[in-house]
Design a protein around this motif. Structure first.
Motif, PDB file in Angstrom:
ATOM      1  N   ASN A 224     -16.544 -83.290  29.111  1.00  0.00           N
ATOM      2  CA  ASN A 224     -15.554 -84.335  28.841  1.00  0.00           C
ATOM      3  C   ASN A 224     -16.016 -85.676  29.426  1.00  0.00           C
ATOM      4  O   ASN A 224     -15.785 -85.978  30.584  1.00  0.00           O
ATOM      5  N   GLY A 225     -16.683 -86.478  28.585  1.00  0.00           N
ATOM      6  CA  GLY A 225     -17.137 -87.794  29.017  1.00  0.00           C
ATOM      7  C   GLY A 225     -18.521 -87.805  29.628  1.00  0.00           C
ATOM      8  O   GLY A 225     -19.037 -88.872  29.979  1.00  0.00           O
ATOM      9  N   ILE A 226     -19.167 -86.654  29.785  1.00  0.00           N
ATOM     10  CA  ILE A 226     -20.504 -86.588  30.382  1.00  0.00           C
ATOM     11  C   ILE A 226     -21.495 -86.123  29.317  1.00  0.00           C
ATOM     12  O   ILE A 226     -21.253 -85.137  28.621  1.00  0.00           O
ATOM     13  N   ASP A 227     -22.613 -86.840  29.195  1.00  0.00           N
ATOM     14  CA  ASP A 227     -23.652 -86.491  28.229  1.00  0.00           C
ATOM     15  C   ASP A 227     -24.189 -85.092  28.526  1.00  0.00           C
ATOM     16  O   ASP A 227     -24.404 -84.737  29.696  1.00  0.00           O
ATOM     17  N   PRO A 228     -24.417 -84.256  27.503  1.00  0.00           N
ATOM     18  CA  PRO A 228     -24.863 -82.870  27.738  1.00  0.00           C
ATOM     19  C   PRO A 228     -26.172 -82.763  28.505  1.00  0.00           C
ATOM     20  O   PRO A 228     -26.330 -81.874  29.353  1.00  0.00           O
ATOM     21  N   MET A 229     -27.137 -83.646  28.215  1.00  0.00           N
ATOM     22  CA  MET A 229     -28.407 -83.594  28.932  1.00  0.00           C
ATOM     23  C   MET A 229     -28.239 -84.003  30.391  1.00  0.00           C
ATOM     24  O   MET A 229     -28.867 -83.422  31.290  1.00  0.00           O
ATOM     25  N   LEU A 230     -27.383 -84.977  30.642  1.00  0.00           N
ATOM     26  CA  LEU A 230     -27.107 -85.404  32.013  1.00  0.00           C
ATOM     27  C   LEU A 230     -26.400 -84.294  32.778  1.00  0.00           C
ATOM     28  O   LEU A 230     -26.728 -84.017  33.947  1.00  0.00           O
ATOM     29  N   LEU A 231     -25.445 -83.631  32.136  1.00  0.00           N
ATOM     30  CA  LEU A 231     -24.731 -82.521  32.764  1.00  0.00           C
ATOM     31  C   LEU A 231     -25.691 -81.399  33.140  1.00  0.00           C
ATOM     32  O   LEU A 231     -25.622 -80.852  34.252  1.00  0.00           O
ATOM     33  N   THR A 232     -26.605 -81.078  32.239  1.00  0.00           N
ATOM     34  CA  THR A 232     -27.582 -80.021  32.505  1.00  0.00           C
ATOM     35  C   THR A 232     -28.532 -80.422  33.623  1.00  0.00           C
ATOM     36  O   THR A 232     -28.909 -79.600  34.467  1.00  0.00           O
ATOM     37  N   GLY A 233     -28.922 -81.696  33.634  1.00  0.00           N
ATOM     38  CA  GLY A 233     -29.795 -82.185  34.695  1.00  0.00           C
ATOM     39  C   GLY A 233     -29.143 -82.097  36.064  1.00  0.00           C
ATOM     40  O   GLY A 233     -29.792 -81.728  37.057  1.00  0.00           O
ATOM     41  N   LEU A 234     -27.854 -82.403  36.135  1.00  0.00           N
ATOM     42  CA  LEU A 234     -27.119 -82.287  37.401  1.00  0.00           C
ATOM     43  C   LEU A 234     -27.035 -80.833  37.842  1.00  0.00           C
ATOM     44  O   LEU A 234     -27.144 -80.524  39.036  1.00  0.00           O
ATOM     45  N   ARG A 235     -26.856 -79.945  36.888  1.00  0.00           N
ATOM     46  CA  ARG A 235     -26.796 -78.503  37.193  1.00  0.00           C
ATOM     47  C   ARG A 235     -28.076 -78.051  37.890  1.00  0.00           C
ATOM     48  O   ARG A 235     -28.026 -77.414  38.949  1.00  0.00           O
ATOM     49  N   PHE A 236     -29.224 -78.391  37.311  1.00  0.00           N
ATOM     50  CA  PHE A 236     -30.483 -77.918  37.872  1.00  0.00           C
ATOM     51  C   PHE A 236     -30.871 -78.659  39.154  1.00  0.00           C
ATOM     52  O   PHE A 236     -31.559 -78.097  40.009  1.00  0.00           O
ATOM     53  N   THR A 237     -30.412 -79.889  39.289  1.00  0.00           N
ATOM     54  CA  THR A 237     -30.661 -80.621  40.537  1.00  0.00           C
ATOM     55  C   THR A 237     -29.990 -79.919  41.708  1.00  0.00           C
ATOM     56  O   THR A 237     -30.600 -79.693  42.760  1.00  0.00           O
ATOM     57  N   LEU A 238     -28.734 -79.550  41.523  1.00  0.00           N
ATOM     58  CA  LEU A 238     -28.000 -78.856  42.590  1.00  0.00           C
ATOM     59  C   LEU A 238     -28.510 -77.441  42.802  1.00  0.00           C
ATOM     60  O   LEU A 238     -28.471 -76.925  43.928  1.00  0.00           O
ATOM     61  N   ALA A 239     -28.988 -76.815  41.738  1.00  0.00           N
ATOM     62  CA  ALA A 239     -29.523 -75.451  41.868  1.00  0.00           C
ATOM     63  C   ALA A 239     -30.816 -75.442  42.675  1.00  0.00           C
ATOM     64  O   ALA A 239     -31.089 -74.502  43.427  1.00  0.00           O
ATOM     65  N   VAL A 240     -31.602 -76.512  42.538  1.00  0.00           N
ATOM     66  CA  VAL A 240     -32.906 -76.587  43.207  1.00  0.00           C
ATOM     67  C   VAL A 240     -32.780 -77.072  44.649  1.00  0.00           C
ATOM     68  O   VAL A 240     -33.409 -76.521  45.567  1.00  0.00           O
ATOM     69  N   ILE A 241     -31.972 -78.102  44.848  1.00  0.00           N
ATOM     70  CA  ILE A 241     -31.859 -78.711  46.179  1.00  0.00           C
ATOM     71  C   ILE A 241     -30.524 -78.305  46.813  1.00  0.00           C
ATOM     72  O   ILE A 241     -29.471 -78.522  46.213  1.00  0.00           O
ATOM     73  N   PRO A 242     -30.520 -77.742  48.019  1.00  0.00           N
ATOM     74  CA  PRO A 242     -31.648 -77.599  48.953  1.00  0.00           C
ATOM     75  C   PRO A 242     -32.337 -76.227  48.919  1.00  0.00           C
ATOM     76  O   PRO A 242     -33.173 -75.944  49.767  1.00  0.00           O
TER      77      PRO A 242
ATOM     78  N   ILE B 219     -20.123 -78.170  37.095  1.00  0.00           N
ATOM     79  CA  ILE B 219     -21.488 -78.329  37.589  1.00  0.00           C
ATOM     80  C   ILE B 219     -21.770 -77.349  38.722  1.00  0.00           C
ATOM     81  O   ILE B 219     -22.834 -76.706  38.765  1.00  0.00           O
ATOM     82  N   LEU B 220     -20.831 -77.204  39.643  1.00  0.00           N
ATOM     83  CA  LEU B 220     -21.013 -76.295  40.778  1.00  0.00           C
ATOM     84  C   LEU B 220     -21.104 -74.842  40.301  1.00  0.00           C
ATOM     85  O   LEU B 220     -21.911 -74.059  40.807  1.00  0.00           O
ATOM     86  N   TYR B 221     -20.268 -74.492  39.331  1.00  0.00           N
ATOM     87  CA  TYR B 221     -20.282 -73.132  38.783  1.00  0.00           C
ATOM     88  C   TYR B 221     -21.634 -72.845  38.137  1.00  0.00           C
ATOM     89  O   TYR B 221     -22.240 -71.788  38.370  1.00  0.00           O
ATOM     90  N   GLN B 222     -22.120 -73.788  37.311  1.00  0.00           N
ATOM     91  CA  GLN B 222     -23.393 -73.591  36.626  1.00  0.00           C
ATOM     92  C   GLN B 222     -24.558 -73.503  37.605  1.00  0.00           C
ATOM     93  O   GLN B 222     -25.474 -72.693  37.428  1.00  0.00           O
ATOM     94  N   ALA B 223     -24.521 -74.350  38.646  1.00  0.00           N
ATOM     95  CA  ALA B 223     -25.639 -74.413  39.594  1.00  0.00           C
ATOM     96  C   ALA B 223     -25.684 -73.205  40.514  1.00  0.00           C
ATOM     97  O   ALA B 223     -26.751 -72.601  40.702  1.00  0.00           O
ATOM     98  N   TYR B 224     -24.522 -72.842  41.071  1.00  0.00           N
ATOM     99  CA  TYR B 224     -24.523 -71.825  42.118  1.00  0.00           C
ATOM    100  C   TYR B 224     -24.125 -70.440  41.630  1.00  0.00           C
ATOM    101  O   TYR B 224     -24.824 -69.454  41.905  1.00  0.00           O
ATOM    102  N   ALA B 225     -23.028 -70.331  40.888  1.00  0.00           N
ATOM    103  CA  ALA B 225     -22.601 -69.009  40.410  1.00  0.00           C
ATOM    104  C   ALA B 225     -23.550 -68.469  39.346  1.00  0.00           C
ATOM    105  O   ALA B 225     -24.070 -67.354  39.449  1.00  0.00           O
ATOM    106  N   THR B 226     -23.797 -69.295  38.313  1.00  0.00           N
ATOM    107  CA  THR B 226     -24.631 -68.835  37.199  1.00  0.00           C
ATOM    108  C   THR B 226     -26.100 -68.755  37.561  1.00  0.00           C
ATOM    109  O   THR B 226     -26.759 -67.737  37.315  1.00  0.00           O
TER     110      THR B 226
END
Length: 294
Positions: A28-46, A211-218
């Motif tokens: 909702n209001g966030i570009d799909p590629m940007l949303l996916t990029g945020l997901r993997f950023t949080l999944a990788v760091i730290p 984003i948190l669900y995608q990064a950490y749970a998934t």
């Protein structure tokens, strides 16, 4: 497999299935590629600072990061953003098994057993049924994007197989390091700087949760448990659990977004699932199954 691990496998499939609805919540209001990029950023760091880099060539890490991060999840998120329902996205993404069969035969010279061929034909018939759904949950752009994502998933499988890695979790984590920047660049070239300048305004509570669900749970928890199961049990015993993902995805989408569960979807889902299941058996076991049903 003991009851605890059996239940844990089903729980992970539920997390992965519901993930498709979580993706839609964050769009909702966030570009799909940007949303996916945020997901993997949080999944990788730290997390990456606590996991040793796997002893594989950099080519495989970069290749997997691009095909898995951009190809699979960037395009899957884009397909949902374009109007494909979460349930149908999860279902059509399972066609990666068919692409994998073709690529395995062409690139790795793997044999195509009769049961795999039969299973692929059954799954393709389910795909055809799914493509004929007319309740608004399927569109041409979304289908094209998710099929390309399924093909990318097969390519990523080839890369991880060719890498000969002994630690699948570390390989996945370190490869994801190469996903965010390409995803952010694609978002910038598609939308422009506005995708980033308006991010804080569009970052609602639901978007943050997504984003948190995608990064950490998934990603982190899901793959940690999944790789643990692969180590503990034969792959042939663990892999069929993934057939539950589209079922949980459709149920989750029905609950959260009122996605209709029509007879056509049930038939398509059943054919794809049954085809993939048949493909994982030997011809002897397929015959035994047919005799049992008859």
């Amino acid at each position: 497999m003991n009851i605890k691990d059996y239940a844990l496998c089903i729980f992970i499939m539920a997390i992965w299935g519901i993930n498709f609805s979580m993706v839609k919540l964050g769009l909702n209001g966030i570009d799909p590629m940007l949303l996916t990029g945020l997901r993997f950023t949080l999944a990788v760091i730290p997390a990456i600072f606590f996991v040793k880099k796997p002893d594989v060539h950099l080519f495989y890490l970069i290749g997997y990061g691009l095909t898995f991060g951009v190809g699979v999840w960037g395009l899957s998120t884009w397909s949902i953003s374009s109007g494909l329902s979460p349930g149908m996205a999860a279902l059509l993404l399972q066609t990666n098994v068919i692409f994998g069969l073709c690529l395995g035969w062409f690139l790795l010279k793997e044999s195509v057993t009769p049961s795999r061929l039969i299973g692929s034909l059954i799954s393709l018939s389910g795909l055809a049924v799914g493509l004929m759904v007319t309740d608004g949950s399927v569109n041409v752009q979304g289908v094209v994007l998710i099929l390309v994502a399924a093909f990318a998933w097969s390519i990523s499988g080839i890369l991880i197989k060719k890498s000969n890695t002994k630690n699948a979790f570390a390989f996945t984590l370190w490869s994801m390091l190469f996903a965010p920047i390409p995803l952010f660049l694609i978002s910038y070239f598609q939308i422009g700087a506005s995708a980033f300048t308006t991010l804080l305004d569009n970052l609602t509570g639901m978007a943050v949760f997504s984003i948190l669900y995608q990064a950490y749970a998934t990603t982190l928890f899901g793959y940690w448990i999944w790789n643990r199961m692969i180590v503990l049990y034969p792959l042939s015993q663990v892999a069929p659990f993934t057939l539950l993902v589209p079922i949980f995805a459709i149920l989750g989408s029905n609950i959260l977004f009122q996605e209709a569960i029509s007879l056509q979807k049930v038939l398509g889902c059943s054919l794809i699932t049954f085809g993939l299941l048949i493909g994982s058996f030997s011809l002897k076991r397929v015959r035994s199954l047919v005799q049992l049903i008859m």
